[in-house]
Design an enzyme around this catalytic site. Structure first.
Site, PDB file in Angstrom:
ATOM      1  N   LEU A  77       4.950  -3.649   8.861  1.00 48.91           N
ATOM      2  CA  LEU A  77       6.229  -3.454   9.311  1.00 48.91           C
ATOM      3  C   LEU A  77       6.555  -4.223  10.558  1.00 48.91           C
ATOM      4  O   LEU A  77       5.675  -4.289  11.356  1.00 48.91           O
ATOM      5  CB  LEU A  77       6.791  -1.901   9.475  1.00 48.91           C
ATOM      6  CG  LEU A  77       6.926  -0.963   8.527  1.00 48.91           C
ATOM      7  CD1 LEU A  77       6.974   0.216   8.820  1.00 48.91           C
ATOM      8  CD2 LEU A  77       8.076  -1.377   7.668  1.00 48.91           C
ATOM      9  N   GLU A 129      12.529   7.999   8.417  1.00 44.02           N
ATOM     10  CA  GLU A 129      11.265   8.581   8.500  1.00 44.02           C
ATOM     11  C   GLU A 129      10.522   8.613   9.491  1.00 44.02           C
ATOM     12  O   GLU A 129      10.466   7.605  10.206  1.00 44.02           O
ATOM     13  CB  GLU A 129      10.630   8.673   7.202  1.00 44.02           C
ATOM     14  CG  GLU A 129      10.029   7.222   7.170  1.00 44.02           C
ATOM     15  CD  GLU A 129       9.334   6.803   5.831  1.00 44.02           C
ATOM     16  OE1 GLU A 129       8.638   7.678   5.166  1.00 44.02           O
ATOM     17  OE2 GLU A 129       9.347   5.690   5.458  1.00 44.02           O
ATOM     18  N   LYS A 162       7.154   7.794  11.777  1.00 43.71           N
ATOM     19  CA  LYS A 162       6.172   6.728  11.221  1.00 43.71           C
ATOM     20  C   LYS A 162       4.888   7.331  11.638  1.00 43.71           C
ATOM     21  O   LYS A 162       4.363   7.666  12.879  1.00 43.71           O
ATOM     22  CB  LYS A 162       6.109   5.363  12.137  1.00 43.71           C
ATOM     23  CG  LYS A 162       5.197   4.384  11.676  1.00 43.71           C
ATOM     24  CD  LYS A 162       5.422   3.128  12.448  1.00 43.71           C
ATOM     25  CE  LYS A 162       4.322   2.118  12.058  1.00 43.71           C
ATOM     26  NZ  LYS A 162       3.044   2.384  12.556  1.00 43.71           N
ATOM     27  N   ARG A 216      -5.235  -0.804   2.532  1.00 48.10           N
ATOM     28  CA  ARG A 216      -4.406  -1.791   2.682  1.00 48.10           C
ATOM     29  C   ARG A 216      -5.287  -3.011   2.801  1.00 48.10           C
ATOM     30  O   ARG A 216      -4.962  -4.231   2.405  1.00 48.10           O
ATOM     31  CB  ARG A 216      -3.594  -1.631   3.772  1.00 48.10           C
ATOM     32  CG  ARG A 216      -2.606  -2.760   4.188  1.00 48.10           C
ATOM     33  CD  ARG A 216      -1.657  -2.296   5.135  1.00 48.10           C
ATOM     34  NE  ARG A 216      -0.728  -3.696   5.369  1.00 48.10           N
ATOM     35  CZ  ARG A 216      -1.098  -4.592   6.333  1.00 48.10           C
ATOM     36  NH1 ARG A 216      -2.132  -4.429   6.875  1.00 48.10           N
ATOM     37  NH2 ARG A 216      -0.150  -5.770   6.194  1.00 48.10           N
TER      38      ARG A 216
HETATM   39  O1  JCF Z   1       4.258   5.905   8.304  1.00 49.15           O
HETATM   40  C1  JCF Z   1       4.037   4.874   8.229  1.00 49.15           C
HETATM   41  N1  JCF Z   1       2.902   4.776   8.978  1.00 49.15           N
HETATM   42  C2  JCF Z   1       4.701   3.868   7.291  1.00 49.15           C
HETATM   43  C3  JCF Z   1       4.204   2.869   7.379  1.00 49.15           C
HETATM   44  C4  JCF Z   1       5.850   4.273   6.710  1.00 49.15           C
HETATM   45  C5  JCF Z   1       6.646   3.439   5.734  1.00 49.15           C
HETATM   46  O2  JCF Z   1       7.753   3.743   5.611  1.00 49.15           O
HETATM   47  C6  JCF Z   1       5.920   2.078   5.870  1.00 49.15           C
HETATM   48  C7  JCF Z   1       4.738   1.706   6.493  1.00 49.15           C
HETATM   49  C8  JCF Z   1       4.345   0.491   6.158  1.00 49.15           C
HETATM   50  C9  JCF Z   1       4.957  -0.409   5.635  1.00 49.15           C
HETATM   51  N2  JCF Z   1       6.705   1.235   5.093  1.00 49.15           N
HETATM   52  C10 JCF Z   1       6.117  -0.009   4.958  1.00 49.15           C
HETATM   53  C11 JCF Z   1       6.921  -0.896   3.850  1.00 49.15           C
END
Ligand code: JCF
Length: 677
Positions: A86, A117, A119, A140
């Site tokens: 991201l 949401e 992170k 990943r």
């Molecule tokens: O909570 C996270 N660390 C998190 C990482 C949440 C997400 O919705 C993410 C992500 C990393 C990549 N979405 C993407 C596309």
């Protein structure tokens, strides 16, 4: 049991179904329906049946989470669709820029809906389900390929080995984050300290380290959780919005954040951000920001990707809770009770939303635990509203001229010797009230609202009074003249008079406030109140030894020792006398309302008792509201006399006071549930 007994197969299926349901309620819905013992019983029964009938074992059986032997290496896995990262933004402005670019690309004048949401601060994980069965878990890695950690993923209790419900695509890759909740992290670290001492620095490292274990039996012992945030490959139709997709994943048995919301436009996104930032410290796990995703999948597809990150999502990061800086110096401060506290002077650093340039180091043990030297580069941590801490040293950054931090031999404020009681972490100045630093803190404490409540007597005035030599102990306050005060800098005639009035008004106090104001070690407001209520007056408290003091509710040997030695010190007794002479007084202490059957009654114990010590009997009577006294007077309501009672018993009889023997006492205590029948 015969092998071909068809009822066995049925029972095994039923047990698996029940266990999967309980697991789901426990780990995904946070709403357990049965006690742990019942879960364990079902699990043991299933294990026993599978051991007796190995042909019935299936890979999605809940007994199969930890299977297989340790690996030598992890195999590499290519992601069919790259795992993206991201883009980050660090301010409201940058976030507005992100939203502007999204709308420009879409040619969209209207506000965009975003799925929001928290992170999670963990490790990304890809889970591949084929025909509803978990067939692969992968890290990943570099986004294009990662490591096959299927055996470890299977041990994470809230990862379903089989998807629930129906309608899932034949192939479905779920993506999410593995993390260690804070409570689990603390528990793991304190256990590690007791055993091999190999602790983790933070929950994120703990999650990463646990997932990287070659032996899944080790991973299985780590309190890991998984939270889904999206999908990779999917062989069928999925919902048309990010928010609905997550709701769908939830139905299939995957945990998604309970904080997911859809926000309309920038303003709602920002208030979502603020709300979570405020609640950050009370969440069960670390988060390092908010992820905003364009909710419509159709719009996401129109926006596409750049390099390794989608254009339709962004991480709005929170201020970091840990930052690196340099320890410039350590100074030693002297507290009210003489405790010498090392304080770190730091090169200013922005951490947890504020600029930090000082941090307490608590005591010398803490400095030793950290292995800290002057000049070190350190990690400073400020989480929530917690005061900033030096979390750890970065050893590889130690400069050659780093110097050790030593406890001063003499108090930095008064030059008295510093004493460190062996086995105690705290070092103390032995100057007591001769030490200006201790006196200053004692004055501040004495004047505080919750103590003698002297309005207008703050740090500045106290410093001036000390500098001018007008006050050598707290009792001097009561002899200050407005004329002398008005001579102080920036103190007008009017404020001088007001201060003298405020000091005069403080003469009318309460026993508990007065006891609190004296600033005895470990005597806070609650203890001061308990002492006031128990003794009812100052005189019996002055006479009480440590044993008697321990009869006070919630007073243990340590507090009792501090109180007893405070009043054993002639200088303190003289100070108390001067304060009383200066006119401090209070109304008679009210005993707890509606207390026991002996509410407020003065009771004297004399002679010896067989079933318990006099002290113990006194303590029990106190619980029923009695005030235990050492001498008989006309005010005495009751005397308990055992063998060997002498003059006190005679006096009681002469005054016509009620006298009980031990049997009568025991009967009374029994009646009130204080001794066993
Ligand atoms: O909570 C996270 N660390 C998190 C990482 C949440 C997400 O919705 C993410 C992500 C990393 C990549 N979405 C993407 C596309």
């Amino acid at each position: 049991m015969p092998v071909d007994d068809p009822t066995v197969g049925a029972e095994v299926s039923e047990l698996r179904e029940l266990l999967a349901q309980h697991n789901h309620r426990y780990y995904v819905l946070d709403d357990p329906s049965v006690p742990d013992a019942e879960y364990d019983r079902l699990m043991r029964r299933l294990r026993a049946l599978e051991e007796a009938h190995p042909a019935l074992v299936t890979p999605d059986s809940p007994t199969q989470r930890v299977g297989g032997a340790a690996l030598d290496v992890f195999n590499s896995v290519r992601h069919e669709l790259p795992m993206l990262s991201l883009d980050n933004v660090f301010s409201e402005e940058e976030f507005r820029g992100f939203d502007r670019r999204v709308r420009e690309r879409l040619g969209e004048g209207a506000e965009v809906q975003y799925c929001c949401e928290p992170k999670l601060d963990g490790v990304a994980l890809s889970l591949l389900y084929e025909n509803g069965l978990l067939v692969r878990g992968a890290t990943r890695g570099d986004g294009a390929s990662g490591e096959d950690i299927t055996a470890n993923a299977r041990t994470i209790p809230n990862i379903p080995l089989r998807l629930r419900g129906e309608g899932w695509p034949q192939r479905l890759e779920v993506r999410g984050e593995v993390y260690m909740p804070r409570a689990g992290f603390e528990a793991f670290n304190s256990r590690a300290l007791e055993t091999d001492g190999k602790t983790f620095v933070n929950p994120r490292n703990a999650a990463a380290g646990s997932l990287r274990q070659l032996d899944p039996r080790i991973t299985a012992q780590r309190p890991l959780e998984f939270c889904a945030y999206g999908v990779g490959i999917a062989s069928g139709e999925l919902p048309a919005r990010q928010s609905l997709l997550l709701a769908q994943l939830r139905e299939w048995g995957l945990r998604c954040s309970p904080e997911i919301r859809v926000a309309q436009g920038v303003a709602e996104c920002l208030s979502y951000y603020e709300d979570l930032l405020e609640r950050r410290a009370s969440l069960p796990h670390d988060i390092d920001g908010i992820v905003f995703k364009v909710d419509s999948i159709a719009l996401q597809e129109r926006l596409g990707f750049v390099a390794r990150a989608p254009r339709w999502a962004v991480a709005h990061k929170f201020p970091a809770e840990e930052e690196m800086t340099r320890l410039e110096d350590v100074e030693f401060q002297v507290g009210r009770t003489g405790a010498i506290t090392p304080v770190a002077r730091l090169a200013p650093v922005f951490v947890g939303g504020v600029t930090v340039s000082n941090a307490t180091l608590h005591n010398m043990d803490e400095i030793e635990r950290l292995g800290l030297m002057r000049g070190d580069t350190v990690i400073v941590r400020r989480a929530g509203d917690v005061i900033p801490q030096v979390a750890r040293v970065v050893p590889e950054r130690r400069p050659p001229d780093a110097s050790p931090i030593l406890l001063p031999q003499l108090c930095p404020a008064c030059g008295s010797p510093v004493e460190r009681v062996p086995g105690e972490a705290v070092a103390r100045c032995t100057g007591n009230l001769l030490c200006p630093a201790q006196l200053r803190e004692a004055l501040l404490h004495f004047a505080a609202r919750r103590a003698m409540d002297i309005d207008g007597l703050g740090e500045k005035v106290i410093d001036q009074l000390l500098a001018a030599g007008l006050v050598r102990d707290v009792s001097d306050l009561y002899h200050l003249e407005p004329g002398a005060l008005a001579a102080l800098e920036r103190m007008g005639r009017k404020s001088a008079e007001n201060l003298v009035l405020a000091i005069a008004r403080s003469r009318e106090s309460t026993l508990e406030k007065f006891l609190f104001a004296l600033g005895m070690r470990e005597v806070g407001e609650a203890t001061a109140r308990a002492l006031a209520r128990h003794f009812g007056a100052l005189e019996p408290l002055l006479e009480a030894d440590a044993i008697r003091l321990q009869q006070v509710p919630d007073v243990g040997p340590i507090v009792a020792g501090h109180v007893a030695s405070f009043f054993a010190d002639q200088r303190n007794r003289a100070l108390v006398a001067r304060l009383l002479e200066a006119g401090i007084h209070w109304p008679a202490v009210e005993m707890p309302a509606g207390g026991g059957p002996l509410d407020g009654a003065s009771v004297v114990l004399t002679g010896s008792l067989e079933s318990m010590t006099r002290e113990a009997a006194g303590e029990l009577l106190t619980r029923l509201g009695a005030r235990v006294s050492g001498s008989v007077s006309a005010k005495t309501r009751l005397v308990v006399a055992g063998p060997g009672a002498g003059s006190k018993l005679a006096k009681a009889e002469s005054l016509g006071i009620e006298v009980w023997d031990e049997e009568r006492l025991l009967g009374f205590l029994r009646e009130h549930g204080l001794v066993e029948v």
